[in-house]
Every structure is written in C-alpha cells, then in structure tokens.
Design an enzyme around this catalytic site. Structure first.
Site, mmCIF file in Angstrom:
data_model
loop_
_atom_site.group_PDB
_atom_site.id
_atom_site.type_symbol
_atom_site.label_atom_id
_atom_site.label_comp_id
_atom_site.label_asym_id
_atom_site.label_seq_id
_atom_site.Cartn_x
_atom_site.Cartn_y
_atom_site.Cartn_z
ATOM 1 N N SER A 1 4.717 -7.094 3.495
ATOM 2 C CA SER A 1 5.279 -7.378 4.644
ATOM 3 C C SER A 1 6.002 -8.848 4.963
ATOM 4 O O SER A 1 5.782 -9.553 4.016
ATOM 5 C CB SER A 1 4.285 -7.458 5.731
ATOM 6 O OG SER A 1 3.395 -8.389 5.450
ATOM 7 N N LYS B 1 -1.287 -7.007 -9.609
ATOM 8 C CA LYS B 1 -2.281 -6.861 -8.339
ATOM 9 C C LYS B 1 -1.952 -5.929 -7.502
ATOM 10 O O LYS B 1 -1.199 -5.912 -6.645
ATOM 11 C CB LYS B 1 -2.257 -8.149 -7.637
ATOM 12 C CG LYS B 1 -3.533 -8.096 -6.830
ATOM 13 C CD LYS B 1 -3.274 -9.259 -5.667
ATOM 14 C CE LYS B 1 -2.747 -8.401 -4.394
ATOM 15 N NZ LYS B 1 -3.350 -7.572 -3.940
ATOM 16 N N PHE C 1 0.753 -1.176 0.188
ATOM 17 C CA PHE C 1 -0.161 -0.037 -0.135
ATOM 18 C C PHE C 1 0.747 1.127 0.161
ATOM 19 O O PHE C 1 0.168 2.357 -0.494
ATOM 20 C CB PHE C 1 -0.966 -0.028 1.198
ATOM 21 C CG PHE C 1 -0.260 0.541 2.461
ATOM 22 C CD1 PHE C 1 -0.143 1.858 2.909
ATOM 23 C CD2 PHE C 1 0.185 -0.429 3.483
ATOM 24 C CE1 PHE C 1 0.308 2.304 3.958
ATOM 25 C CE2 PHE C 1 0.877 -0.246 4.495
ATOM 26 C CZ PHE C 1 0.935 1.373 4.887
ATOM 27 N N CYS D 1 9.712 1.416 3.812
ATOM 28 C CA CYS D 1 10.531 0.393 4.223
ATOM 29 C C CYS D 1 11.745 0.653 4.347
ATOM 30 O O CYS D 1 12.908 0.024 4.955
ATOM 31 C CB CYS D 1 10.496 -0.848 3.031
ATOM 32 S SG CYS D 1 11.249 -0.280 1.681
HETATM 33 P P1 NAD Z 1 1.133 -6.775 2.928
HETATM 34 O O1 NAD Z 1 2.157 -7.709 3.187
HETATM 35 O O2 NAD Z 1 0.105 -6.520 3.958
HETATM 36 O O3 NAD Z 1 0.430 -6.561 1.595
HETATM 37 C C1 NAD Z 1 1.153 -6.631 0.397
HETATM 38 C C2 NAD Z 1 0.522 -7.192 -0.574
HETATM 39 O O4 NAD Z 1 0.491 -8.606 -0.407
HETATM 40 C C3 NAD Z 1 -0.745 -6.837 -0.878
HETATM 41 O O5 NAD Z 1 -0.980 -6.717 -2.205
HETATM 42 C C4 NAD Z 1 -2.048 -7.625 -0.366
HETATM 43 O O6 NAD Z 1 -3.134 -7.682 -0.935
HETATM 44 C C5 NAD Z 1 -1.280 -8.980 -0.438
HETATM 45 N N1 NAD Z 1 -1.478 -9.827 0.579
HETATM 46 C C6 NAD Z 1 -1.782 -9.785 1.949
HETATM 47 N N2 NAD Z 1 -1.937 -10.662 2.497
HETATM 48 C C7 NAD Z 1 -1.647 -11.927 1.794
HETATM 49 C C8 NAD Z 1 -1.829 -13.126 2.023
HETATM 50 N N3 NAD Z 1 -2.207 -14.000 2.914
HETATM 51 N N4 NAD Z 1 -1.465 -13.994 0.663
HETATM 52 C C9 NAD Z 1 -1.233 -13.511 -0.310
HETATM 53 N N5 NAD Z 1 -1.062 -12.077 -0.498
HETATM 54 C C10 NAD Z 1 -1.433 -11.315 0.534
HETATM 55 O O7 NAD Z 1 2.039 -5.210 3.020
HETATM 56 P P2 NAD Z 1 1.422 -3.570 3.245
HETATM 57 O O8 NAD Z 1 1.050 -3.422 4.568
HETATM 58 O O9 NAD Z 1 0.692 -3.563 1.972
HETATM 59 O O10 NAD Z 1 2.955 -2.996 2.979
HETATM 60 C C11 NAD Z 1 3.763 -2.862 4.097
HETATM 61 C C12 NAD Z 1 4.991 -3.550 4.041
HETATM 62 O O11 NAD Z 1 5.626 -3.446 2.797
HETATM 63 C C13 NAD Z 1 5.583 -3.287 5.352
HETATM 64 O O12 NAD Z 1 6.261 -4.428 5.950
HETATM 65 C C14 NAD Z 1 6.960 -2.710 4.441
HETATM 66 O O13 NAD Z 1 8.270 -2.738 5.230
HETATM 67 C C15 NAD Z 1 6.943 -3.322 3.324
HETATM 68 N N6 NAD Z 1 7.741 -2.947 2.146
HETATM 69 C C16 NAD Z 1 9.081 -3.501 1.768
HETATM 70 C C17 NAD Z 1 9.711 -2.917 0.795
HETATM 71 C C18 NAD Z 1 10.807 -3.247 0.269
HETATM 72 O O14 NAD Z 1 11.366 -3.095 -0.908
HETATM 73 N N7 NAD Z 1 11.636 -4.252 0.951
HETATM 74 C C19 NAD Z 1 9.069 -1.793 -0.003
HETATM 75 C C20 NAD Z 1 7.902 -1.305 0.429
HETATM 76 C C21 NAD Z 1 7.233 -1.799 1.438
#
Ligand code: NAD
Length: 487
Positions: A228, A175, A151, A283
């Site tokens: 995450s 997605k 997000f 992140c």
């Molecule tokens: P999230 O893991 O909740 O969701 C990310 C994506 O995964 C979304 O599209 C979501 O719909 C999907 N998703 C959620 N649960 C799922 C499941 N059980 N199975 C399959 N898909 C699923 O992450 P968020 O809250 O949207 O983003 C924040 C996180 O992203 C933080 O932990 C941040 O550190 C990380 N992040 C990392 C980087 C990097 O480059 N390392 C960059 C940006 C954000």
C-alpha cells in the site's frame, strides 16, 4: 488436532520460529483454519541476513551461466507442481483457481526471463576511446537484497525480484505477507529441491518488525517492496535514511475511459475482468469507469456493465464454475463495506449493491461480497479518489477526452489507465498525455510481461528503477567502468 505452523527457511534449512506470536491463516471461502504464520523476531531475520551475506562471495563467483542452470531446474519443478501451487493460492487468498493458474504462469515467466542473465547482465565497451586505450562497463552484483511482499499475489510478487537478484549473483531474503504466507512456503520447498548453495535464498515470515529489520541491517544492500502507498512511503523514507537501494511499488486507483466509439460489446469481458477479477484486489484493477459521450452512450455502457457485473458467479474459487472469489479476510471486507457506506453518505447512487449476497453453494458469508456499481460519482468523493481494493466500481462522466485526462490527473495515483476507442488519434493522445506507469489501449488489465519493467507513477511508485525486465537487472547490479592501456 495440532494446527500446522509455518517455518522459516534460513541457510538451506527449515527452522521453527522462536516467536510466541502467530497469525491464523484462514481460507476466506470456507472459514477453515489452514495453518499459523509466525511473526518472527529481529534475531531470526539477522540470522537469515548473515547466512545470505556468508553465501554471497562464492555465489557471486559462480559463473552466470551456472547460476542460470539452477533457475532452469526451478522452472521444471514449478511446472511439475503447477496445479498444487495454484490450489494453495486459491485456498489462502480466495481468488478463483483460474486466476491462480494465471498467477502461477506469470511467476514461472519471471524465472524464465531471469534465466537469460548471461545475456541481460552484459555490459558494453568501446575500443580506442583514445589512441590505444579501451573502455568498458561491467555490471556486478552487490550483496544481500530482500523482498517485502503484499497479500494479493502471494506466489508471484516475490518472483518479480528473487530470480533476477540471484541470477545477477546476489543473495536474497523474502518476507512474505503474514496474511497469505503459504504460497511462498510452497515456492521455497521447490527452491530447496533445486539445491542452491545454503544461504543464497532465505525466507523469514513476519510483519513490520521483520520489514524494518531489512531496512536497518547494515549488510542489506537493497529492499524491494510491493504494497500500500502509506507503507511504501515509510519504506522509501527509511531506505533513504539507511542508504539502501529501493523499489517501492504502491497502491492504485485506475481509470478506464470509454470513448463514444468504443466497441462496448467486445470490450465487456475485459472490463468486467478488470474491475472484478481477483475480487478487485489487484493493483491493476479498474476502479473508476469514466464514460465520455451523450446520455444515450452513457446509458448503453452502464446498463451493459451493470448487467454483466450482476451475472458474475461468486463463490469458492476452487469451484471451476465460479468467476469471483471472496475478499481475502473479514477486516478487508468490513473496510470495503465501510467505503460503500461512505459512498452512499457522499451522495453517489448505488445501482448494484454487492452487499446483497448471491453465492454459488452453501458458504459462510464472512468474507464475501458480490460486485457493486456506483453511478453519479464525482471527483470530490472518496469513492473516486481512494483505493478501495475490492469489487466496487465507480462510474463517472466526462464531456470529452481532454476533460477525461484532466479528471484522471486530479487523483493522486498513477499505476495504470486504459482507454477503449477505435480512434487512433484519441488513443495516441491518451498514451502521450496520461500520467500512469501502464497504459492500456482496448486492454483492461495492463499487466506488463516479465520482460518489461513494471512500475507506476505519482503515489503508485517510489524509486527510479522498476521491478521485472531490464530495470530490475540494473537495480540488482552496479556498473563499474574500466579503462585500459597496455604499454
Ligand atoms: P500492505 O502495505 O499492508 O503490506 C505489504 C507488506 O508490508 C506486507 O509484507 C506487510 O507485512 C508489510 N508491512 C505492513 N505494514 C508495515 C509497516 N508499518 N512497516 C513495514 N512493513 C509493513 O499491503 P497489502 O494490503 O498486503 O497489499 C495490498 C496493497 O498492495 C494495495 O495497496 C495494492 O494496490 C498494492 N499493490 C501494489 C502493486 C504494484 O505493483 N504497484 C502490486 C500489488 C499490490
């Protein structure tokens, strides 16, 4: 008035989802309902993958230089719509308009670098590996790829992958995050205007069901994920089971080390932006401020840091004078408040309490927090070890650089680490020893440019090749070796 429902983009057409499940998208600064996002079905994803699979043979045979021309056109459209793209990001996410402009710029830079594919996709060769025999390596696309996006950078993150994937001759399905899906809809309006052949790029809104479908579909060659750590682990495991290529960029808990000789006044803007920019929802955000030195050094650093944090103007990101926007939704704010309460229970000292709101303008308080700073944080506390993903800084102390590096290594993440010092030896030791994918020396936000790879270490990354730059071109292609002899 009927609320707008976002559509999917499949095979070059905008289509309504057949689902009966929708998520409300709310402007976190104003509390206003913006639109509804469909939680699409597996069948809708399957039709997008089928379109991408059918588009692949012709697209693969389109010369790289011709594929790159579509990206040149996209760059023009993104520049023409720069302001509108940035406003959408602020409206759905909450970040300040200036932060959104930065995100838009970074996104465009991805397309610019990807458009160099006639050069970056080149293989290599050696004449006469034996008498009269030559050998060369060529890089070829593989088929359909996807991106499962977070997000927090709703416009930029899919652009770490999509332009590179299609420039290499693959086709693609995005997605978006169901929390901030509007920026991708806007991007896809421009991709539609570019006139790519139908099926080359597709977008299916949804949640875990669509994400799992990407990993299970036999025609999907690889998955890129940013989000995450628990979900990244799931993605990595599942892609292993189904035999897909995968890049899974995950969560973080980034340290910033302040050495006794650091030029703290010059560093402050960078520190404050690192910890509280994007309301800490990055992140690459600083999370743990690790001060090395005696009591006097410590007090000087922390007093200045707290003073600067308290002065941050918090409000609606569309107000140009505002320096920090809201948390993206109420649930996240509640989770962050829970982390603050846990920090207090664990014995840390809350020197600056961001729960005491001080907002610019008359706004609903639902999603807002001001910056918080905890002192007396120790490594056994959740404040020091868990990703908070909000505007909460934890201050820790170390006796010297060796101890500081050891402390960093006790935390399971390894996305980025930075040091502030004028001492070249310390800086070099830090760069050499610290286990983190991105290292800053007098730089607070270590964000790699589009022409360098971006990935973390330890629990911040699962996979081998990273997003962006040379790595991602390699990820989206397979090498083939040809050995030739002519009689
Ligand atoms: P999230 O893991 O909740 O969701 C990310 C994506 O995964 C979304 O599209 C979501 O719909 C999907 N998703 C959620 N649960 C799922 C499941 N059980 N199975 C399959 N898909 C699923 O992450 P968020 O809250 O949207 O983003 C924040 C996180 O992203 C933080 O932990 C941040 O550190 C990380 N992040 C990392 C980087 C990097 O480059 N390392 C960059 C940006 C954000």
């Amino acid at each position: 008035m009927a609320v707008k429902r976002l559509q999917n983009y499949i095979n070059g057409e905008w289509v309504d989802s057949t689902t009966d499940e929708f998520v409300e998208i709310i402007n976190p600064a104003r509390g206003e309902l913006l639109c509804e996002c469909p939680m699409s079905t597996r069948a809708e994803l399957d039709s997008a993958i089928q379109a991408a699979q059918e588009a692949y043979p012709d697209w693969r045979n389109t010369p790289p230089v011709a594929r790159a021309r579509y990206l040149h056109r996209l760059i023009e459209l993104l520049e023409d719509n720069f302001n509108e793209l940035s406003v959408v990001q602020t409206t759905e996410h909450g970040k300040t308009i200036d932060e959104s402009r930065g995100e838009t710029r970074r996104g465009i830079e991805m397309v610019e670098v990807a458009s160099g594919i006639p050069t970056t996709m080149q293989g290599f060769n050696l004449e006469d590996i034996a008498h009269g025999i030559d050998e060369y390596a060529i890089y070829q696309p593989l088929g359909v790829f996807s991106c499962i996006a977070p997000f927090n950078f709703p416009f930029m993150v899919p652009l770490w992958f999509l332009p590179f994937a299609i420039a290499c001759g693959n086709t693609f399905v995005v997605k978006p995050s169901p929390r901030t899906p509007m920026s991708q809809s806007k991007l896809f309006e421009m991709l539609d205007d570019v006139g790519l052949p139908p099926g080359v790029v597709n977008m299916v809104n949804g949640g875990a069901e669509v994400a799992d479908g990407c990993m299970e579909h036999p025609d999907m060659k690889g998955v890129t994920f940013v989000g995450s750590t628990p979900v990244a682990r799931h993605i990595y495991k599942k892609c292993g089971e189904t035999g897909k290529r995968v890049i899974a960029q995950a969560g973080a808990k980034n340290f910033i080390v302040i050495m006794p000789d650091a030029e703290i006044d010059k560093a402050m803007v960078s520190l404050i932006s690192s910890f509280f920019g994007n309301a800490g929802q990055r992140c690459l955000s600083g999370a743990n401020l690790l001060v090395v030195g005696d009591d006097k050094t410590y007090r000087n650093v922390v007093d200045k840091f707290v003073e600067a944090a308290a002065a941050i103007r918090v409000g609606d990101g569309l107000d140009e004078s505002v320096q920090m926007g809201p948390i993206q939704n109420i649930a996240s704010k509640q989770r962050i408040v829970g982390m603050i309460e846990k920090g207090l229970e664990e014995g840390a000292k809350l020197t600056l309490d961001g729960r005491n709101l001080n907002l610019v303008g008359d706004l609903p308080e639902d999603c807002f927090l001001n910056p918080s700073v905890f002192e007396d944080v120790t490594l056994d506390m959740s404040l020091a070890r868990e990703e908070i993903f909000g505007p909460v800084a934890s201050v820790l102390r170390a006796g010297d650089l060796d101890e500081a590096i050891d402390m960093i290594h006790t935390v399971p993440f390894g996305n980025s680490s930075a040091i502030f010092t004028n001492n070249g030896k310390w800086a070099r030791q830090f760069q050499h020893d610290v286990i983190a994918g991105n290292v800053g020396i007098n730089v607070g936000i270590v964000a790699p440019m589009s022409f360098f790879p971006f990935g973390g270490m330890k629990d911040s990354f699962f996979g081998i090749l990273h997003g962006q730059g040379r790595d991602v071109v390699r990820f989206f292609t397979e090498s083939k070796i040809v050995i030739t002899r002519w009689f």
